[in-house]
Design an enzyme around this catalytic site. Structure first.
Site, mmCIF file in Angstrom:
data_model
loop_
_atom_site.group_PDB
_atom_site.id
_atom_site.type_symbol
_atom_site.label_atom_id
_atom_site.label_comp_id
_atom_site.label_asym_id
_atom_site.label_seq_id
_atom_site.Cartn_x
_atom_site.Cartn_y
_atom_site.Cartn_z
ATOM 1 N N CYS A 154 74.253 -84.118 26.622
ATOM 2 C CA CYS A 154 75.475 -84.655 26.008
ATOM 3 C C CYS A 154 75.233 -86.067 25.505
ATOM 4 C CB CYS A 154 76.620 -84.633 27.025
ATOM 5 S SG CYS A 154 78.174 -85.278 26.372
ATOM 6 N N CYS B 101 78.268 -88.332 26.059
ATOM 7 C CA CYS B 101 78.438 -88.745 27.459
ATOM 8 C C CYS B 101 77.441 -89.821 27.859
ATOM 9 C CB CYS B 101 78.268 -87.548 28.390
ATOM 10 S SG CYS B 101 79.291 -86.121 28.004
ATOM 11 N N ASP B 102 76.187 -89.666 27.454
ATOM 12 C CA ASP B 102 75.107 -90.484 28.006
ATOM 13 C C ASP B 102 74.429 -91.413 27.013
ATOM 14 O OD1 ASP B 102 75.526 -89.154 30.430
ATOM 15 O OD2 ASP B 102 74.134 -87.554 29.886
#
Length: 309
Positions: free
Chosen positions: A130, A133-134
């Site tokens: 992701c 997300c990261d």
């Protein structure tokens, strides 16, 4: 007696939440069970451009709108993992928290990320599925993206705004993602495209990813690419454990169900990416959710509902 609902939906992605909307509008009591995060994988998409009448929205915002709409109509939504379903009359759904009963069950379990199957893939830090997300963890650092579809191209574009260098690795000679995304990537000076290249090994030190051993499929050369993170976008496989347990999955883990979303088991319906079909898009997931809900409501009306004790 377990708490009873007319319809229980397993999966809180676009298919499951759309099913909840339609079932509640038909006056049925509805429980949505989601084991991870509401919105499914679309929630991690940085930008959704192909949903009718809602252009340029983030996946997280779209997921939140679906959630709020379903909740406002009276659907109950719980973050619980389904462990077992007893297919009787009524059906019993056992989660890691409680047990519930229902007349009809909709499986909208979606897909999970496919991996490269390399040693260290599940232990080294720096491996992600992701970018949204990261990605921020690797600001001004060098990263790689593996894949050739829209997800990979979108991830690379997103990371190009954060990272010093982004290398996009794809085993085929052409990228299968949308041409408009590929065109945008080619304009980024900090993006390198490596087609016809595979990752043979992950390099690490002290539990963290430090580089990738690549193999050029044209020349056989095996260069080492130093990176701080690898974002994998190499496809998906269906979340099939529950469908297999209910004997409604095929050999690949998908659920054979026609355009009416009915499975081979009485009172069980399938919606979204877990269903056997040719096109898996946000719009088709929502369409499945609507169809499955209408079919489940008809099933409840025909079979009768069981009032809670």
């Amino acid at each position: 007696m377990n708490e009873y609902f007319d319809i229980i939906i397993v999966g809180g992605g676009p298919a499951g939440l759309t099913a909840a909307l339609y079932a509640r509008r038909a006056g049925k009591s509805v429980l949505v069970l989601e084991k991870a995060g509401i919105g499914g994988q679309i929630a991690s998409s940085p930008r959704v451009e192909n949903f009718p009448a809602v252009p340029g929205v983030s996946g997280a915002e779209l997921a939140d709108r679906l959630y709020r709409q379903a909740e406002a109509l009276g659907a109950r939504i719980e973050l619980e993992e389904v462990l077992e379903v007893q297919n009787g009359a009524p059906k019993t759904v056992v989660t890691d928290y409680a047990a519930y009963s229902c007349a009809a069950l909709i499986l909208a379990t979606g897909m999970t990320h496919r991996t490269l199957g390399l040693p260290g893939e599940d232990t080294l830090s720096g491996i992600s599925f992701c970018a949204v997300c990261d990605g921020a963890f690797y600001e001004n650092r060098s990263v790689a993206v593996c894949g050739g579809g829209n997800t990979a191209l979108q991830d690379a574009l997103f990371l190009a705004d954060l990272c010093r260098r982004v290398t996009l690795i794809h085993r085929r000679d052409t990228f299968r993602g949308d041409p408009i995304l590929l065109k945008a990537l080619k304009k980024r000076e900090n993006v390198t495209l490596l087609p016809e290249t595979v990752i043979d090994a992950l390099q690490g030190r002290d539990g963290a990813l430090t580089g990738l051993t690549l193999r050029d499929l044209r020349t056989g050369e095996e260069p080492l690419l130093a990176v701080d993170a690898l974002f994998e976008a190499v496809g998906q496989t269906p979340e099939s454990a529950l469908a297999r347990a209910l004997a409604v999955a095929d050999d690949g883990g998908f659920i054979p169900a026609g355009e009416d979303c009915r499975t081979g088991a009485d009172g069980i319906f399938a919606a979204g990416d877990c269903r056997c079909k040719a096109v898996r898009q946000l719009t088709t997931a929502c369409a499945d959710g609507a169809v499955a809900a209408i079919a489940a409501c008809s099933y409840c009306d025909r079979e009768g509902t069981i009032p809670s004790a």
